[in-house]
Design a protein around this motif. Sequence first.
Motif, PDB file in Angstrom:
ATOM      1  N   MET A  70       0.846  -1.197   0.000  1.00  0.00           N
ATOM      2  CA  MET A  70       0.000   0.000   0.000  1.00  0.00           C
ATOM      3  C   MET A  70       0.880   1.246   0.000  1.00  0.00           C
ATOM      4  O   MET A  70       1.767   1.387   0.831  1.00  0.00           O
ATOM      5  N   THR A  71       0.663   2.118  -0.944  1.00  0.00           N
ATOM      6  CA  THR A  71       1.387   3.391  -0.972  1.00  0.00           C
ATOM      7  C   THR A  71       0.807   4.310   0.093  1.00  0.00           C
ATOM      8  O   THR A  71      -0.395   4.536   0.139  1.00  0.00           O
ATOM      9  N   HIS A  72       1.683   4.811   0.956  1.00  0.00           N
ATOM     10  CA  HIS A  72       1.184   5.613   2.072  1.00  0.00           C
ATOM     11  C   HIS A  72       1.346   7.103   1.806  1.00  0.00           C
ATOM     12  O   HIS A  72       2.217   7.525   1.045  1.00  0.00           O
ATOM     13  N   GLN A  73       0.502   7.879   2.474  1.00  0.00           N
ATOM     14  CA  GLN A  73       0.587   9.339   2.421  1.00  0.00           C
ATOM     15  C   GLN A  73       1.252   9.900   3.673  1.00  0.00           C
ATOM     16  O   GLN A  73       1.828  10.979   3.630  1.00  0.00           O
ATOM     17  N   VAL A  74       1.135   9.158   4.779  1.00  0.00           N
ATOM     18  CA  VAL A  74       1.725   9.593   6.037  1.00  0.00           C
ATOM     19  C   VAL A  74       2.462   8.413   6.662  1.00  0.00           C
ATOM     20  O   VAL A  74       1.933   7.293   6.708  1.00  0.00           O
ATOM     21  N   HIS A  75       3.675   8.678   7.119  1.00  0.00           N
ATOM     22  CA  HIS A  75       4.463   7.662   7.815  1.00  0.00           C
ATOM     23  C   HIS A  75       4.435   7.997   9.304  1.00  0.00           C
ATOM     24  O   HIS A  75       4.896   9.067   9.714  1.00  0.00           O
ATOM     25  N   ILE A  76       3.888   7.098  10.116  1.00  0.00           N
ATOM     26  CA  ILE A  76       3.878   7.267  11.566  1.00  0.00           C
ATOM     27  C   ILE A  76       4.918   6.328  12.150  1.00  0.00           C
ATOM     28  O   ILE A  76       4.885   5.122  11.890  1.00  0.00           O
TER      29      ILE A  76
END
Length: 458
Positions: A1-7
């Motif tokens: 899954m391509t993420h928009q936010v990395h936590i």
Amino acid sequence: MTHQVHIIGGGLAGSEAAWQLANRGVKVRLSEMRGGGDTTPAHQGDGLAELVCSNSFRSDDDTANAVGLLHYEMRQCNSLVMKAAEVAQVPAGSALAVDRDVFSDNVEKCLTEHPNVEIVRERVDALPSEGTTIVATGPLTAASLAQSIGTATGADSLAFFDAIAPIVYRDSIDMDICWIQSRWNKRTEASNEEGDYINCPMTKEQYLAFWQGLIDGEKTEFKEWEADTPYFDGCMPIEVMAARGVETLRFGPMKPVGLDNPHDVTPEFPQGRWPYAVVQLRQDNKLGTLWNMVGFQTKLKHRAQVELFRTIPGLENAEFARLGGLHRNTFLNSPTLLDRQLRLKSAPHVRFAGQITGCEGYVESSAIGMLAGLMTATELAGRDWTPLPRTTALGALLSHITGDAEADSYQPMNVNFGLFPMPDDDSIKKKQRKAYYTERAKRDMAEWLRAARITEPA
């Protein structure tokens, strides 16, 4: 899954931030080093949102307590931590306490099943140079990442010690000596018939001998780099409190007032006399098989703990599911380093959340994680963030962290009414102020939710 936010960090703050973002259609990569071959000195397992100290979220009273008000405001924002706490709740008087395992399992289940969240068991060694990021690694940030944060901030993080209380097996407690009762018989709907706390009574002689044992007991030795690290008052080891004076504990965690010992009945006290001092235990899991020693965070060595705590009346044969411990916490000088939206001033693509910002407590950590998630979702949607009123618990805590605290003396802080603006009306007396603060906060919170459209997907 391509993420928009990395936590980075799957504790309370990181989990809450992920939930808020995911529910607003944002794809999240949640990195947690536990479960990928790494751990911390305090964690026992690899579950998300593991509670490592107490199992209590403290008071749930939203009419007269600042942390209870914070609970209320977080529920208005669909907080995952508050939802999971309700599922895992155990009796604790007016406090909100949970079964640790049920709580962690519920948080992890909600995030694992969410289509917008990818949980990756990995250690992140450096702050990302680009990409929207939330750092919620907590007070036990891995050394490599902590070094990277230090390089980015240009300043050393502060540090303090946090101590863990022991947990006792219920069936090893002698109930012919102890009894179950809430102080002044105050308890919640979740309470059992007698009350929420197991009480171990002490005479004056027993108390004085116990106090001396705390003073003389063998303590954990500090490493050289830990020698000057201060304690946070909210998690003060019991032997450190004891060192402040022989009566200190009797006005703190061993306070006997409001507790009638049914094993010490006289014609004058038919309900039972108050003991000279008392040790209280609070239910730690749903089954009621584990009970933690309230206020008994300690840095005594394990053998010393067992020997001393078995001198407590009713705990002579106590079996411990976990003994107390000590770990070092680190946090940023956030008033200097972060802007009003928790962004690192020197690298605005990075937000910080949770205890690493210098808030203290499970609920406060979760609240700041929640706000970091909401702020990031609003930013990604191209909308302006509507500042929280300082008259709310969320707004007061956030304001303190992001600039209102004195940077030179910045220390970990729980939410409290001292962070709120004083009443505009001078005629409001001190006894009326808690009600004033909570009523004003609820009104202003409702107005903010409408204006900020927080309940709507970004």
